[in-house]
Design a protein around this motif. Structure first.
Motif, mmCIF file in Angstrom:
data_model
loop_
_atom_site.group_PDB
_atom_site.id
_atom_site.type_symbol
_atom_site.label_atom_id
_atom_site.label_comp_id
_atom_site.label_asym_id
_atom_site.label_seq_id
_atom_site.Cartn_x
_atom_site.Cartn_y
_atom_site.Cartn_z
ATOM 1 N N GLU A 16 -10.971 0.745 -9.112
ATOM 2 C CA GLU A 16 -10.033 -0.063 -8.335
ATOM 3 C C GLU A 16 -8.615 0.471 -8.515
ATOM 4 N N MET A 17 -7.756 0.119 -7.582
ATOM 5 C CA MET A 17 -6.356 0.531 -7.655
ATOM 6 C C MET A 17 -5.624 -0.444 -8.584
ATOM 7 N N LEU A 18 -5.686 -0.155 -9.868
ATOM 8 C CA LEU A 18 -5.143 -1.059 -10.872
ATOM 9 C C LEU A 18 -3.744 -0.671 -11.334
ATOM 10 N N ASP A 19 -3.307 0.523 -10.992
ATOM 11 C CA ASP A 19 -1.975 0.967 -11.413
ATOM 12 C C ASP A 19 -1.475 2.023 -10.433
ATOM 13 N N GLN A 20 -0.206 2.327 -10.549
ATOM 14 C CA GLN A 20 0.442 3.240 -9.600
ATOM 15 C C GLN A 20 -0.174 4.636 -9.639
ATOM 16 N N ASP A 21 -0.476 5.146 -10.844
ATOM 17 C CA ASP A 21 -1.011 6.500 -10.943
ATOM 18 C C ASP A 21 -2.367 6.636 -10.263
ATOM 19 N N THR A 22 -3.182 5.604 -10.347
ATOM 20 C CA THR A 22 -4.502 5.663 -9.720
ATOM 21 C C THR A 22 -4.394 5.759 -8.204
ATOM 22 N N CYS A 23 -3.278 5.303 -7.650
ATOM 23 C CA CYS A 23 -3.088 5.386 -6.197
ATOM 24 C C CYS A 23 -2.994 6.826 -5.714
ATOM 25 N N ASN A 24 -2.775 7.771 -6.640
ATOM 26 C CA ASN A 24 -2.846 9.186 -6.262
ATOM 27 C C ASN A 24 -4.190 9.503 -5.611
ATOM 28 N N LEU A 25 -5.221 8.746 -5.981
ATOM 29 C CA LEU A 25 -6.587 9.026 -5.561
ATOM 30 C C LEU A 25 -7.051 8.141 -4.409
ATOM 31 N N TYR A 26 -6.191 7.248 -3.944
ATOM 32 C CA TYR A 26 -6.598 6.268 -2.935
ATOM 33 C C TYR A 26 -7.138 6.968 -1.683
ATOM 34 N N GLY A 27 -8.318 6.541 -1.251
ATOM 35 C CA GLY A 27 -8.934 7.109 -0.059
ATOM 36 C C GLY A 27 -9.584 8.459 -0.276
ATOM 37 N N LYS A 28 -9.532 8.969 -1.508
ATOM 38 C CA LYS A 28 -10.060 10.303 -1.803
ATOM 39 C C LYS A 28 -11.163 10.273 -2.864
ATOM 40 N N PHE A 53 -5.454 18.444 -12.316
ATOM 41 C CA PHE A 53 -4.648 17.219 -12.340
ATOM 42 C C PHE A 53 -5.454 16.037 -11.829
ATOM 43 N N LEU A 54 -6.216 16.226 -10.760
ATOM 44 C CA LEU A 54 -6.985 15.122 -10.195
ATOM 45 C C LEU A 54 -8.118 14.698 -11.134
ATOM 46 N N PHE A 55 -8.715 15.656 -11.838
ATOM 47 C CA PHE A 55 -9.757 15.300 -12.798
ATOM 48 C C PHE A 55 -9.159 14.431 -13.903
ATOM 49 N N ILE A 81 -3.946 -3.647 -6.762
ATOM 50 C CA ILE A 81 -2.899 -3.291 -5.802
ATOM 51 C C ILE A 81 -3.442 -3.445 -4.384
ATOM 52 N N PRO A 82 -2.736 -4.147 -3.509
ATOM 53 C CA PRO A 82 -3.211 -4.335 -2.120
ATOM 54 C C PRO A 82 -3.362 -2.996 -1.401
ATOM 55 N N HIS A 83 -4.239 -2.979 -0.427
ATOM 56 C CA HIS A 83 -4.539 -1.738 0.282
ATOM 57 C C HIS A 83 -3.301 -1.107 0.915
ATOM 58 N N ASN A 84 -2.433 -1.924 1.512
ATOM 59 C CA ASN A 84 -1.268 -1.334 2.180
ATOM 60 C C ASN A 84 -0.308 -0.693 1.184
ATOM 61 N N ILE A 85 -0.179 -1.277 0.006
ATOM 62 C CA ILE A 85 0.691 -0.702 -1.013
ATOM 63 C C ILE A 85 0.046 0.552 -1.614
ATOM 64 N N ALA A 86 -1.262 0.493 -1.824
ATOM 65 C CA ALA A 86 -1.968 1.660 -2.340
ATOM 66 C C ALA A 86 -1.857 2.836 -1.373
ATOM 67 N N GLN A 87 -1.976 2.552 -0.066
ATOM 68 C CA GLN A 87 -1.859 3.608 0.937
ATOM 69 C C GLN A 87 -0.445 4.166 0.981
ATOM 70 N N TYR A 88 0.547 3.290 0.849
ATOM 71 C CA TYR A 88 1.938 3.743 0.827
ATOM 72 C C TYR A 88 2.170 4.681 -0.354
ATOM 73 N N SER A 89 1.668 4.296 -1.517
ATOM 74 C CA SER A 89 1.824 5.133 -2.709
ATOM 75 C C SER A 89 1.095 6.461 -2.532
ATOM 76 N N ALA A 90 -0.105 6.406 -1.953
ATOM 77 C CA ALA A 90 -0.871 7.630 -1.728
ATOM 78 C C ALA A 90 -0.135 8.569 -0.786
ATOM 79 N N ASN A 91 0.436 8.012 0.271
ATOM 80 C CA ASN A 91 1.165 8.833 1.233
ATOM 81 C C ASN A 91 2.366 9.517 0.599
ATOM 82 N N SER A 92 2.900 8.910 -0.454
ATOM 83 C CA SER A 92 4.076 9.462 -1.125
ATOM 84 C C SER A 92 3.726 10.552 -2.117
#
Length: 300
Positions: free
Chosen positions: A171-183, A233-235, A261-272
């Protein structure tokens, strides 16, 4: 040893007066959006370098592979003879580089890398050593299914193994994990040690066409990248996310409410953050440290 990489690299900043060949990533909005330079915009972050000479690129690949292995060794990703990384060869695209069988990650140098053909047989051009056959079946099928991927990393990290027992995504539990959102994908089966092509193909199918990391049920983790640096890095990011998930689940089992983390925020972080250039750069501090700690030995 390569004469261009015998000292610690400084990959972070370049000036607009530098040759265009060294300015890769300067038009990548994600990469350039994470740091601030001068007011005139003449300072840019470097991304993945380009090479006019494929032989130089081949040496660069082997050097960065060796540094990644030593980094994996420092992280405790060594498990006997398990664990392997492959990178597609820039000269012969259906060949790739792998680590020698049963050599501790923390001892690997660039010259230890083994070149194998499309059938997994060792060929001339690299270290004449045996490779892990299970590693070949996993990696060759991923490389075949995903021509966009240059590097594949697989290891049996402790936290990855522990979370893989659930056969569930993180799950998207923190900002760093959002690096992997959707991937992220999950291979929710386990066919035993991958000594057959079918198991490698099943893992490649689970990875799909978009994912860059995959949780292999009852097995471990696998990551991919445009560079071996990105795959490393991704591993690491996925293994840390598995650790976080395990800690959070233990706390939640004792009555604490977790916040995802809500999906829209996770996607925003991932896009960044999601950029091959950016994820390559994320590993460069570790690359530089490995080179310094080994006094350049890793590049030999």
């Amino acid at each position: 040893m390569s004469t261009t990489l015998t000292t610690v690299q400084q990959p972070t900043v370049l000036r607009s007066s530098e040759p265009a060949s060294s300015r890769n990533g300067e038009n990548d909005p994600v990469l350039q959006g994470i740091a601030r330079g001068d007011r005139n915009g003449t300072l840019k972050l470097r991304g993945i370098p380009s090479f006019s000479d494929p032989v130089a690129k081949r040496q660069w690949i082997r050097e960065h592979m060796a540094a990644v292995f030593r980094y994996f060794g420092k992280q405790g990703y060594v498990e006997g003879t398990s664990g392997h990384i492959s990178v597609r060869d820039p000269i012969i695209p259906d060949h790739f580089w792998m680590n020698p069988f049963a050599m501790h990650f923390s001892l690997i140098k660039a010259s230890d890398m083994v070149l194998v053909d499309s059938q997994g047989y060792v060929v001339e051009g690299g270290n004449q050593a045996m490779i892990n056959e299970a590693g070949f079946w996993i990696h060759s099928e991923v490389h075949h299914a995903r021509p966009d991927i240059m590097a594949v990393a697989h290891a049996h990290s402790q936290y990855g193994r522990a979370w893989s027992a659930f056969g569930k995504p993180i799950e998207m539990l923190d900002q760093d994990t959002c690096n992997l959102y959707g991937k992220i994908s999950v291979y929710d089966d386990h066919g035993g040690v991958a000594l057959a092509q079918e198991e490698g193909r099943a893992i490649a199918n689970a990875l799909g066409k978009e994912s860059m990391v995959c949780i292999l049920q009852n097995h471990g983790l696998i990551s991919c990248g445009t560079t071996v640096d990105e795959a490393a890095f991704l591993f690491y990011d996925l293994d840390r996310a598995c650790h976080t998930q395990l800690l959070v689940e233990a706390a939640a089992a004792n009555g604490l409410e977790k916040k995802v983390i809500p999906h829209n925020i996770a996607q925003y972080s991932a896009n960044s953050m999601q950029s091959a250039h950016n994820f390559y750069n994320e590993f460069q501090p570790e690359f530089n440290l490995i080179v310094a700690e080994s006094k350049g030995e890793v590049l030999q």
